[in-house]
Write a protein that holds these residues in place. Structure first.
Motif, PDB file in Angstrom:
ATOM      1  N   ALA A 299     115.337  89.451  79.975  1.00  0.00           N
ATOM      2  CA  ALA A 299     116.059  90.424  80.782  1.00  0.00           C
ATOM      3  C   ALA A 299     115.234  90.910  81.961  1.00  0.00           C
ATOM      4  N   GLN A 300     113.911  90.672  81.924  1.00  0.00           N
ATOM      5  CA  GLN A 300     113.089  91.097  83.054  1.00  0.00           C
ATOM      6  C   GLN A 300     113.588  90.427  84.333  1.00  0.00           C
ATOM      7  N   ILE A 301     113.705  89.119  84.277  1.00  0.00           N
ATOM      8  CA  ILE A 301     114.100  88.412  85.493  1.00  0.00           C
ATOM      9  C   ILE A 301     114.482  86.975  85.150  1.00  0.00           C
ATOM     10  N   ARG A 302     115.733  86.674  85.201  1.00  0.00           N
ATOM     11  CA  ARG A 302     116.189  85.303  84.989  1.00  0.00           C
ATOM     12  C   ARG A 302     116.237  84.573  86.326  1.00  0.00           C
ATOM     13  N   THR A 303     116.842  85.181  87.288  1.00  0.00           N
ATOM     14  CA  THR A 303     116.779  84.702  88.661  1.00  0.00           C
ATOM     15  C   THR A 303     116.603  85.941  89.516  1.00  0.00           C
ATOM     16  N   VAL A 304     115.946  85.782  90.652  1.00  0.00           N
ATOM     17  CA  VAL A 304     115.767  86.936  91.524  1.00  0.00           C
ATOM     18  C   VAL A 304     117.065  87.149  92.296  1.00  0.00           C
ATOM     19  N   ASP A 305     118.049  87.660  91.589  1.00  0.00           N
ATOM     20  CA  ASP A 305     119.389  87.839  92.115  1.00  0.00           C
ATOM     21  C   ASP A 305     119.724  89.318  92.135  1.00  0.00           C
ATOM     22  N   ARG A 306     120.423  89.760  93.162  1.00  0.00           N
ATOM     23  CA  ARG A 306     120.707  91.187  93.319  1.00  0.00           C
ATOM     24  C   ARG A 306     121.517  91.739  92.163  1.00  0.00           C
ATOM     25  N   SER A 307     122.337  90.906  91.521  1.00  0.00           N
ATOM     26  CA  SER A 307     123.230  91.396  90.480  1.00  0.00           C
ATOM     27  C   SER A 307     122.481  91.740  89.196  1.00  0.00           C
ATOM     28  N   GLU A 308     121.241  91.268  89.053  1.00  0.00           N
ATOM     29  CA  GLU A 308     120.493  91.501  87.827  1.00  0.00           C
ATOM     30  C   GLU A 308     119.438  92.583  88.021  1.00  0.00           C
ATOM     31  N   ARG A 309     119.729  93.533  88.835  1.00  0.00           N
ATOM     32  CA  ARG A 309     118.752  94.552  89.211  1.00  0.00           C
ATOM     33  C   ARG A 309     118.451  95.506  88.057  1.00  0.00           C
ATOM     34  N   ILE A 310     117.228  96.007  88.034  1.00  0.00           N
ATOM     35  CA  ILE A 310     116.873  97.119  87.157  1.00  0.00           C
ATOM     36  C   ILE A 310     116.747  98.398  87.982  1.00  0.00           C
ATOM     37  N   ARG A 311     116.509  98.227  89.294  1.00  0.00           N
ATOM     38  CA  ARG A 311     116.241  99.392  90.125  1.00  0.00           C
ATOM     39  C   ARG A 311     116.677  99.115  91.559  1.00  0.00           C
ATOM     40  N   THR A 312     117.148 100.152  92.232  1.00  0.00           N
ATOM     41  CA  THR A 312     117.554 100.031  93.634  1.00  0.00           C
ATOM     42  C   THR A 312     116.767 101.017  94.490  1.00  0.00           C
ATOM     43  N   TYR A 313     116.273 100.524  95.606  1.00  0.00           N
ATOM     44  CA  TYR A 313     115.533 101.328  96.573  1.00  0.00           C
ATOM     45  C   TYR A 313     116.403 101.438  97.832  1.00  0.00           C
ATOM     46  N   ASN A 314     117.030 102.594  98.018  1.00  0.00           N
ATOM     47  CA  ASN A 314     117.958 102.791  99.134  1.00  0.00           C
ATOM     48  C   ASN A 314     117.259 103.598 100.221  1.00  0.00           C
ATOM     49  N   PHE A 315     116.893 102.931 101.307  1.00  0.00           N
ATOM     50  CA  PHE A 315     116.130 103.586 102.375  1.00  0.00           C
ATOM     51  C   PHE A 315     116.956 104.586 103.179  1.00  0.00           C
TER      52      PHE A 315
END
Length: 359
Positions: A299-315
């Motif tokens: 679950a850490q990272i299967r593909t570096v895909d936006r849909s599998e995020r754990i966290r969002t950084y909104n500037f």
């Protein structure tokens, strides 16, 4: 009266602590530095349990004495509520300390940061994450070392590997504090490459591994390795781009590739690369041995895909959101400057609660 925590658990700790004390008093222990480090580390890990257990026993004795005195003299009854509260607080603390824990919590760790969906902007964000972790380590006295970096055209990081170690004598393990960082991190901002001022979304991935105390703890067959040396690239001072000191190790059975280029010599780079390889192989072995661990690690990272995020950084909103626990705050600028404590405290608390509920 407050119930004592499960006797077996504390009895096991008391027996182990006594055994460790005996080992540490033996002068021959230090003839084997690796064993001495392991014993000292475990002794330090158990110290908070022993301290809390001792304080709880004293509080219980004080409470029992106050109740006996109050039976003859009611004026002593005024002390009882405060003593009951102290016993309850220490009992809860001891129960928490005895709850099942990740056996790697006291370990050092390796972080791998990889750019993903989003091209150059993803690489720039990966570099931002690496700087964030370096600043956090600086705040906490952790020794962080960049083992290798592949830079993008604009100075971002296509990939970067960090080794993070606890300060000498510290009882705070790096893994126990930072293990929640593994996963896909999503960023929403206007990229430097965007001429129309539009907000883009991209992602970078972080892989986290506990690092074994010694490479020898993990069985690695030298015949399974392909070792290549090449010329270091990027910023690094004298020696960079002049000698073939960088090392790339490929573990053929698993196709795991590890590089290290920031040490001064080829031998040092090989030694550090072997440590990282050992960490990755240890994690892989544990995944295969434990289905739950495999599920969690995957679950850490299967593909570096936006849909599998754990966290969002909104500037634009200066907002950081951790989707696993619903955490949200509007101090993204401070977080990127290494102020991760509130976020990591929330993740640790959620993990602690899950462990307590699983008992």
């Amino acid at each position: 009266m407050t119930e004592k925590p499960a006797g077996t658990a504390i009895d096991d700790v008391l027996a182990e602590y006594s055994g460790l004390e005996s080992q540490m008093s033996d002068p021959t222990l230090h003839d084997d530095p690796a064993t001495a480090r392991r014993v000292g580390k475990r002794f330090a890990e158990l110290a908070p349990v022993m301290t809390t257990h001792t304080r709880l026993n004293i509080a219980r004795d004080d409470l029992e004495a106050a109740r006996e005195l109050a039976a003859d003299d009611p004026s002593f009854a005024a002390e009882i509520p405060e003593l009951e509260a102290t016993v309850a607080r220490l009992d809860a603390a001891l129960t928490d300390l005895l709850a099942p824990r990740d056996p790697h919590d006291g370990d050092d760790m390796v972080l791998e940061i990889k750019s993903g969906e989003g091209g150059e902007e993803s690489a720039l964000f990966a570099a931002d994450l690496a700087r964030m972790y370096l600043k956090y380590c600086e705040r906490h006295g952790f020794a962080a070392q960049m083992l290798g970096v592949t830079e993008s055209d604009l100075g971002g990081y296509k990939d970067a590997t960090l080794s993070i170690k606890a300060r000498a004598g510290s009882t705070e393990g790096v893994w126990g504090r930072m293990k929640f960082e593994g996963g896909v991190h999503r960023v929403q901002r206007v990229p430097v490459t965007e001429s129309q001022g539009r907000i883009h979304t991209s992602a970078a991935g972080v892989l986290a591994y506990p690092e074994p105390d010694a490479v020898e703890q993990v069985a690695i067959d030298e015949t399974d390795l392909r070792i290549d040396v090449y010329r270091s690239s990027g910023k690094g001072g004298q020696g960079v781009n002049t000698t073939d000191s960088a090392v790339r190790i490929t573990h053929l059975p698993t196709n795991i590739v590890v590089t290290c280029q920031n040490e001064r010599s080829q031998l040092q780079n090989k030694a550090r690369a072997m440590q990282v390889l050992a960490a990755r192989l240890q994690a892989l072995a544990e995944e295969e041995a434990d289905a739950e661990a495999a599920e969690g690690r995957a679950a850490q990272i299967r593909t570096v895909d936006r849909s599998e995020r754990i966290r969002t950084y909104n500037f634009p909103e200066n907002r950081i959101t951790d989707h696993r626990i619903g955490y949200k705050s509007h101090n993204l600028d401070a977080v990127l400057d290494g102020d991760l404590d509130a976020l990591l405290d929330a993740l640790t608390a959620a993990d602690r609660q899950a462990r307590l509920e699983a008992q």
